[in-house]
Write an enzyme that holds these catalytic residues in place. Structure first.
Site, PDB file in Angstrom:
ATOM      1  N   TYR A 110      -1.904 -16.539  50.547  1.00  0.00           N
ATOM      2  CA  TYR A 110      -2.156 -16.656  49.043  1.00  0.00           C
ATOM      3  C   TYR A 110      -3.099 -15.363  48.826  1.00  0.00           C
ATOM      4  CZ  TYR A 110       0.658 -20.429  47.452  1.00  0.00           C
ATOM      5  OH  TYR A 110       1.774 -20.941  46.907  1.00  0.00           O
ATOM      6  N   GLN A 137       7.153 -17.211  34.297  1.00  0.00           N
ATOM      7  CA  GLN A 137       7.048 -17.710  35.770  1.00  0.00           C
ATOM      8  C   GLN A 137       6.126 -17.226  36.596  1.00  0.00           C
ATOM      9  OE1 GLN A 137      11.758 -17.814  35.038  1.00  0.00           O
ATOM     10  NE2 GLN A 137      11.190 -18.300  37.156  1.00  0.00           N
ATOM     11  N   HIS A 195       3.940 -21.678  35.977  1.00  0.00           N
ATOM     12  CA  HIS A 195       3.860 -21.757  37.369  1.00  0.00           C
ATOM     13  C   HIS A 195       2.151 -21.353  37.872  1.00  0.00           C
ATOM     14  CE1 HIS A 195       8.414 -20.928  38.113  1.00  0.00           C
ATOM     15  NE2 HIS A 195       8.095 -22.160  37.481  1.00  0.00           N
ATOM     16  N   GLY A 240      14.199 -10.847  33.359  1.00  0.00           N
ATOM     17  CA  GLY A 240      13.790 -10.690  34.719  1.00  0.00           C
ATOM     18  C   GLY A 240      13.563 -12.037  35.535  1.00  0.00           C
TER      19      GLY A 240
END
Length: 401
Positions: free
Chosen positions: A240, A275, A295, A390
């Site tokens: 991450y 998202q 998200h 997208g």
């Protein structure tokens, strides 16, 4: 007898002269008296009394009464001709003015007719365009209704359609899109990784989405789970931080800025559901009060409600009473270390339990407290248009939208 005749003649002449003098006639003899008398008759206003009734009206003194002659000014022939010429010139001028006025009137009538034709043509053209759009709009609605029915049938069969029976892709011209957006009272825009690709951020399922741990390559779907994070939290923290480093270097592209502009062009503004976890919509200037990052965000950390002893342990994150408490645990993600070996998973300053990225993992459920999922669904139910950019709609909430 001769003497009497002479006296009688003399008396008549005297009487005639006295009567003529009384009527303004100067006589130097019989012919002169007759000539002057005739002139007086012609100059008098209207017929002379002696001409009325077909005879001569007798008057006291022996001759008929004659009206007093009107005084007249003398006018030479040259002066009369000059006056006639002036009158002719004035008449010509009047004709010219009249002709000019007539032409001007005709020009105005022609201009009004041309204006009427132009207005009628414009009205016809606008009406035709409106009728054409109405037809396109109805056809669009009809196809959408068909697609919606197919979607319901597919969901009723417990799974998304494999592609059979779906309508083919159709290119919609920009004018139609603009008209649809303009007529909409509420617009929702859903964006996925595709809109950030031009900013240099790899798509989640692209060739650059793999991550190697030891000798094994993992797909993002395998790594982005709470179970994997619980198994090897330090390795996933490195992953991450690597992704966070890429996002930190990225900038919004024209797609992000276009959506900011669209907010001001659509009458009711837009509700933006994304998202993406890169935060580029915020950087571009989108209205954060109407932004749902369903998200999460890679630049934020929070307490882990699934770890015993954490601030949020066992808390229902869909309960409105817990919203503020859940959001109070959110902090900024630390900058990536220059050396990956120096990376350490942060701990909560309040409870001392490990923190986790504020990102929704594949084995987790949406909630309102951290991801505003309920807000996104409510906006979608109330919208006139859902604009999708997208994304392949493979995850739960977007596919339900």
């Amino acid at each position: 007898q001769a003497s009497n005749k002479e006296k009688t003649k003399t008396t008549k002449q005297q009487t005639s002269r006295r009567g003529a003098a009384r009527h303004g006639i100067r006589s130097r003899g019989p012919m002169a008296s007759a000539t002057v008398f005739a002139a007086n008759l012609r100059s008098a206003d209207g017929p002379h009394p002696c001409l009325l009734g077909g005879g001569v009206a007798p008057a006291t003194g022996g001759l008929p009464e004659v009206a007093e002659p009107r005084k007249r000014s003398s006018l030479s022939l040259t002066e009369a001709q000059g006056m006639l010429r002036k009158a002719a010139i004035a008449g010509d001028t009047a004709e010219e003015v009249l002709e000019s006025a007539r032409k001007e009137k005709e020009q105005r009538e022609h201009a009004m007719q041309a204006s009427d034709v132009a207005v009628k043509s414009a009205v016809t053209q606008v009406s035709s365009m409106s009728d054409d759009f109405e037809a396109k709009w109805k056809e669009f609605q009809r196809k959408f209704d068909q697609l919606f029915e197919m979607g319901l049938k597919a969901l009723g069969n417990s799974g998304l359609s494999t592609g059979a029976g779906l309508r083919p892709a159709q290119l919609i011209d920009e004018a139609t899109v603009a008209q649809v957006l303009r007529r909409s009272a509420r617009v929702v825009v859903l964006t996925g990784a595709g809109i950030s690709a031009e900013s240099g951020i790899p798509t989640f399922r692209g060739a650059d989405g793999f991550w190697t741990v030891g000798s094994k390559n993992y797909q993002p779907q395998e790594l982005a789970t709470w179970q994997k994070f619980d198994e090897m939290p330090q390795e996933l923290w490195h992953w991450y931080q690597y992704r966070w480093g890429i996002c930190r270097e990225a900038s919004p592209n024209k797609g992000h800025h276009a959506l900011v502009e669209l907010e001001s062009l659509v009458p009711g503004g837009i509700d933006l559901v994304t998202q993406n976890i890169d935060g580029l919509h915020r950087q571009a200037g989108s209205d954060t009060t109407r932004l749902c990052e369903i998200h999460g965000r890679i630049d934020e950390m929070r307490c882990d409600e699934r770890v015993e002893g954490a601030c949020l342990y066992g808390l229902d994150l869909n309960d409105p009473a817990n919203l503020e408490k859940a959001r109070a645990t959110v902090v900024k993600t630390p900058k990536p270390a220059k050396n990956e070996k120096n990376e350490r998973l942060p701990k909560c300053a309040k409870c001392g339990v490990r923190q986790r990225p504020k990102i929704l993992w594949f084995d987790e459920c949406y909630n309102e407290a951290l991801y505003r999922s309920k807000t996104a669904l409510e906006a979608t139910k109330q919208c006139d248009v859902l604009l999708i950019i997208g994304t392949q709609l493979t995850t739960g909430l977007p596919s339900r939208m």
